[in-house]
Design a protein around this motif. Structure first.
Motif, PDB file in Angstrom:
ATOM      1  N   PHE A 148       8.753  -1.413  -4.899  1.00 49.79           N
ATOM      2  CA  PHE A 148       7.459  -0.775  -5.156  1.00 49.79           C
ATOM      3  C   PHE A 148       6.715  -0.524  -3.846  1.00 49.79           C
ATOM      4  N   SER A 149       6.888  -1.403  -2.880  1.00 50.26           N
ATOM      5  CA  SER A 149       6.161  -1.267  -1.613  1.00 50.26           C
ATOM      6  C   SER A 149       6.529   0.002  -0.866  1.00 50.26           C
ATOM      7  N   ARG A 150       7.699   0.590  -1.197  1.00 48.64           N
ATOM      8  CA  ARG A 150       8.145   1.810  -0.512  1.00 48.64           C
ATOM      9  C   ARG A 150       8.190   3.009  -1.442  1.00 48.64           C
ATOM     10  N   LEU A 151       7.782   2.867  -2.688  1.00 51.90           N
ATOM     11  CA  LEU A 151       7.922   3.959  -3.650  1.00 51.90           C
ATOM     12  C   LEU A 151       6.978   5.116  -3.343  1.00 51.90           C
ATOM     13  N   PHE A 152       5.719   4.822  -3.022  1.00 51.62           N
ATOM     14  CA  PHE A 152       4.720   5.861  -2.786  1.00 51.62           C
ATOM     15  C   PHE A 152       4.363   5.998  -1.302  1.00 51.62           C
ATOM     16  N   THR A 153       4.050   4.868  -0.710  1.00 50.97           N
ATOM     17  CA  THR A 153       3.617   4.824   0.684  1.00 50.97           C
ATOM     18  C   THR A 153       3.951   3.435   1.209  1.00 50.97           C
ATOM     19  N   ASP A 154       3.708   3.188   2.465  1.00 53.12           N
ATOM     20  CA  ASP A 154       3.981   1.866   3.034  1.00 53.12           C
ATOM     21  C   ASP A 154       2.792   0.957   2.726  1.00 53.12           C
ATOM     22  N   LEU A 155       2.861   0.266   1.584  1.00 56.73           N
ATOM     23  CA  LEU A 155       1.731  -0.549   1.146  1.00 56.73           C
ATOM     24  C   LEU A 155       1.410  -1.669   2.126  1.00 56.73           C
ATOM     25  N   ASP A 156       2.433  -2.267   2.708  1.00 57.16           N
ATOM     26  CA  ASP A 156       2.199  -3.412   3.595  1.00 57.16           C
ATOM     27  C   ASP A 156       1.424  -3.019   4.850  1.00 57.16           C
ATOM     28  N   ALA A 157       1.422  -1.730   5.178  1.00 59.91           N
ATOM     29  CA  ALA A 157       0.704  -1.269   6.376  1.00 59.91           C
ATOM     30  C   ALA A 157      -0.774  -1.003   6.087  1.00 59.91           C
ATOM     31  N   LEU A 158      -1.180  -1.081   4.830  1.00 58.96           N
ATOM     32  CA  LEU A 158      -2.561  -0.769   4.458  1.00 58.96           C
ATOM     33  C   LEU A 158      -3.422  -2.028   4.430  1.00 58.96           C
ATOM     34  N   PRO A 159      -4.708  -1.904   4.721  1.00 61.32           N
ATOM     35  CA  PRO A 159      -5.609  -3.063   4.562  1.00 61.32           C
ATOM     36  C   PRO A 159      -5.713  -3.444   3.096  1.00 61.32           C
ATOM     37  N   PRO A 160      -5.857  -4.730   2.795  1.00 63.10           N
ATOM     38  CA  PRO A 160      -5.914  -5.179   1.398  1.00 63.10           C
ATOM     39  C   PRO A 160      -6.950  -4.432   0.561  1.00 63.10           C
ATOM     40  N   ARG A 161      -8.079  -4.074   1.163  1.00 60.91           N
ATOM     41  CA  ARG A 161      -9.141  -3.399   0.411  1.00 60.91           C
ATOM     42  C   ARG A 161      -8.664  -2.064  -0.160  1.00 60.91           C
ATOM     43  N   ASP A 162      -7.716  -1.416   0.527  1.00 59.00           N
ATOM     44  CA  ASP A 162      -7.246  -0.102   0.087  1.00 59.00           C
ATOM     45  C   ASP A 162      -6.056  -0.182  -0.857  1.00 59.00           C
ATOM     46  N   ARG A 163      -5.573  -1.359  -1.161  1.00 58.64           N
ATOM     47  CA  ARG A 163      -4.416  -1.484  -2.054  1.00 58.64           C
ATOM     48  C   ARG A 163      -4.885  -1.435  -3.507  1.00 58.64           C
ATOM     49  N   ASN A 164      -5.341  -0.272  -3.866  1.00 57.14           N
ATOM     50  CA  ASN A 164      -5.839   0.011  -5.212  1.00 57.14           C
ATOM     51  C   ASN A 164      -5.295   1.376  -5.611  1.00 57.14           C
ATOM     52  N   CYS A 165      -4.638   1.455  -6.768  1.00 53.70           N
ATOM     53  CA  CYS A 165      -3.943   2.686  -7.147  1.00 53.70           C
ATOM     54  C   CYS A 165      -4.889   3.872  -7.299  1.00 53.70           C
ATOM     55  N   MET A 166      -6.107   3.626  -7.803  1.00 56.52           N
ATOM     56  CA  MET A 166      -7.057   4.730  -7.934  1.00 56.52           C
ATOM     57  C   MET A 166      -7.425   5.268  -6.557  1.00 56.52           C
ATOM     58  N   TRP A 167      -7.735   4.379  -5.642  1.00 56.44           N
ATOM     59  CA  TRP A 167      -8.118   4.795  -4.294  1.00 56.44           C
ATOM     60  C   TRP A 167      -6.970   5.525  -3.600  1.00 56.44           C
ATOM     61  N   LEU A 168      -5.765   4.980  -3.692  1.00 57.55           N
ATOM     62  CA  LEU A 168      -4.617   5.557  -3.009  1.00 57.55           C
ATOM     63  C   LEU A 168      -4.233   6.919  -3.585  1.00 57.55           C
ATOM     64  N   ALA A 169      -4.333   7.058  -4.912  1.00 60.44           N
ATOM     65  CA  ALA A 169      -3.952   8.322  -5.543  1.00 60.44           C
ATOM     66  C   ALA A 169      -4.833   9.473  -5.082  1.00 60.44           C
TER      67      ALA A 169
END
Length: 295
Positions: free
Chosen positions: A157-178
């Protein structure tokens, strides 16, 4: 408390009978509050024991004192009277009765009120669910709350859409990322349809949460940052469904066709497990490749 029958006033108009479920809910609320009062002792809440008590637990007037509410009002609450119960008063009663988190949630649910001090959103994901995420690989899977915060996810899942691990925790929200992350936006093949459905689901999930600070902050942040979100949000559509087949464009393996299944593991906290499974053999092979790349 039983429902009353309609009565006629001087003008001949009838007063409609109260819906039975409202009376039943008030009775359940009254019984629950009384049961929590009866389990407490004066010593636990810092009151003198006083004279011999005819009933177990605290007296009604003692709870009213601890919650800073009127004795008559509190008595009516335990009698299942039709009275107004504000979230602030419920908060005071919850504290006076030393309710734990599940009991507090139950209290506000029975009263049909929004908790002004809800559980924090940063709920710890149990180790058992973390193990499930690992075991379902190469299927992409995540643990989210009903606000779409990504609480935990597996390597695929961490590589399915974008590099999640490279994002700040605050931005790890599907609504925000979409709406805001270039990689996530590129991955959505049927982007507009997906966004409209996400926002409609998000609005429905938020029905009982809009007054909570963390919900309001996310909505306000999206409204300020994304005109597209604002335009969809202002339509006020609601939904409760998932696209039958989701099409994503992965930067490493190309187009994948996936089924999405959601399992609510802790409904009280809004925690759910979402697993994407391949809709065809080609996607299954691509997920295996993606797992190896993520590993």
């Amino acid at each position: 408390m039983t429902a009353t029958t309609p009565t006629a006033d001087a003008a001949g108009d009838a007063t409609p009978a109260e819906p039975p479920h409202l009376a039943e809910r008030r009775r359940e609320l009254a019984d629950f509050v009384r049961s929590r009062r009866e389990r407490l002792t004066p010593e636990v809440v810092g009151l003198p024991p006083g004279r011999r008590r005819r009933t177990p637990g605290l007296r009604r007037e003692e709870v009213a004192q601890l919650a800073s509410v009127g004795v008559s009002w509190y008595t009516w609450l335990e009698q299942a009277r039709d009275i107004t119960v504000s979230p602030q008063v419920l908060d005071a009663i919850a504290r006076a009765l030393r309710l734990d988190a599940p009991e507090r949630s139950h209290l506000f649910g029975l009263a049909g009120a929004v908790d002004p001090a809800p559980r924090p959103t940063g709920v710890e994901v149990p180790q058992s669910l973390r193990a499930v995420l690992r075991q379902v690989e190469p299927f992409p899977a995540s643990i989210q709350n009903c606000r779409y915060d990504l609480l935990q996810y597996n390597r695929t899942f961490s590589r399915l859409f974008t590099d999640l691990d490279a994002l700040p925790p605050r931005d790890r929200n599907c609504m925000w990322l979409a709406f805001m992350d270039p990689g996530w936006k590129h991955a959505l093949v049927e982007r507009r349809e997906t966004l409209e459905l996400m926002v409609a689901n998000f609005r429905r999930f938020g029905t009982a949460h809009y007054e909570e600070t963390h919900w309001r902050q996310l909505v306000d942040r999206l409204l300020a940052a994304s005109p597209e979100f604002r335009e969809i949000w202002d339509r006020r559509n609601v939904a409760d469904k998932v696209q039958e087949i989701k099409l994503f464009r992965n930067r490493d393996v190309g187009l994948v066709r996936l089924h999405a299944d959601r399992l609510w593991t802790q409904p009280g906290w809004g925690m759910r497990l979402t697993v994407f499974s391949p809709a065809d053999d080609e996607t299954a092979e691509k997920l295996e490749r993606l797992r190896r790349l993520a590993g």
